[in-house]
Write an enzyme that holds these catalytic residues in place. Sequence first.
Site: not given
Length: 668
Positions: A119, A184
């Site tokens: 992330d 994602d």
Amino acid sequence: MRHAMTVTIVAAAIFAVQAAVPADEAKLKAQLPSIFEKAADHYRALLEAMKAHEPDKFPKRFQDGKLVVIPPKDWCSGFFPGSLWYLYEYTKDSFWKDQAVAYTERLIEPLRHDASNHDVGFRTYCSAGNGLRLTGDKRYAEFLHDTSAALRTRFDDKLGLIRSWNSPKKGGGHFGTKYIVIIDNMMNLELLEWDAKNGGDPKSDKIARSQADITDAHHYRPNGSAYHILDYDPDTCRVRAHYSGQGGNVEGTWARGHAWGIYGFTMMYRETRVKRYLERAMSAADYWLDEPNLPEDGISYWDFSFVGEERDISASAVTASALLELQEFAPPSKAAKYRAAAVKMLTAMASPAYFAKQGENGDFLLMHSVGHKPGNSEVNVPLNYADYYFLEALLRFSRLAPLPEASVDCGYAPYRMDDFYWENDHFGMRAYGPVIMEPAPKGQGLVSSGFDLFNKCVPYPVLEKWLHGTEGSYHKNHGKGMDNYKVAAGRGCGGIGALNRDGWFHEKNWKAQRVISKTATEAVFELEYETYTVRGTVTAGTPFMRFDVTPKGEPPARMIGPGLDISAKRQHDGLVKIDLDNGFIANYEPEGVDGKENGSILTAIVLAPGETRPVMASDAEGCIYLMQPLQSFTYWVGAGWTGAGLFRTPDEWYACVRDFAKRLRAAK
Ligand code: GLY
């Protein structure tokens, strides 16, 4: 007359473009200052509330009456600083810049070399990336190069993928997995693209493309929806298993995961111009917008299969922002659909149904997000990333160029020589007037009643400028399309042919032309030939246009009908579909007809259903016709171009023409 009206209405319905109603856009535009004013008030209060927390924390959500804060390593730490940057960008008020700088600063040292999961882009590009864009501060650039390097360490060369998170060694969720990759992850590739283009490691771009290519290949179902989690085998490079993750079930569609894909592939197209990424972004966007379970306001349920459960405003904020970028790259009819959908979603988000009142919702902007419903975590709460993508979408909306006022045009162009032209948002055409029959220097000695075709990839009128020559040669594509079609003395795309006792009889150039009416979305004109009159009606939002032909007096013909030049088929191995039951001929003229890589050209003629079945005929010049006994008749011409992206293969074009022809017949 009744029949003619029905045909018009059906054609409009078949290709009804969901054009953004300019009134909706104008309304939202007028609301922008007050939305940002309210957003600033909310975030001032949120900043006040943050004073009660440790100085290295970031607000994430408001739940059970409490503000929940997170440390820099949480995947959501970059969104609040990012929202502060967006408030600064809109307001230009240095208060927001100071706050954004202060909150971005909190991330720099803790995250500079952090590669504990994938992330990285969320945390650092949403914060420092925006900071760099708005201030040019070199410290942010150094930080982002370092974080790109950290992210690259999670890439496996053999697999060609970044590992999202490490598989647990002992028990717990995803125990037994080998190499987790989630949709994602597409969102972290923007950081890598920035790195490669800004003096970083060129490998960043290779990694980003590899991740996008393999995600495109494995992460999507045939209906265009995204899986959330895939587990790969690093030895065989095969997908071992699919997991539902934050979605409701493995074959369902988790709304936010799907949204990350729309956004990620749009962004990757922006960065690389790889067409496959644009196609993926559009098919994912189409899945979202065409899903029957999508509520009327465009704000999805947290999972597309869990109809009637909580909405997830965060997924819709991501999607709205992505659609506003996608509409810049999509072909005209899709662009209008994406733009209208984004405006509708943002309008809903700005309404009291989703936008919180001051003092409520922990002073986050948007209510009703869902973080992880299967984990019973963050259900129907405000989440900082919903606000971030909402503000980003509003800024993108504020920069949108106004919609073109008109998408159709027609007119006389004596300034070129003697053309009458017409166009809509899909294609343009012209027919030659009498001067062109004259020898040079006045004319060019060309006798032709064929229709010439112009290929377009912009939704607004361009032909007048092209024929004026103010945009360079229209035989070259300067970004709006081009004329790479050849009509000469042939019938071209839908020119009329007549047969008498002695064989083919083709009219000369038109004798007179007349614009009957012109609005932003429909133009009607008439071309007067010696033995018949042709009335053309060109309407916005459809690759088809209508012609009504009325023979005059006692014309020397027995049969009459539109022709379609397919001579390029023989030269270039093109493909033709003839369907007399449904009254159409469709042609796919492959790229290279003009000796260059200028896109394939798609053409069609469709006869309106009449009393008699059409008869096929052909001439020595490579034209085929749909003929019927001499009488007044209506036909349609269709045209497309792979350079505009809406149709890419012969089959897509044939399906479109067949559908159009069948629906005309069904409505008879
Ligand atoms: N990337 C995690 C989420 O969307 O919840």
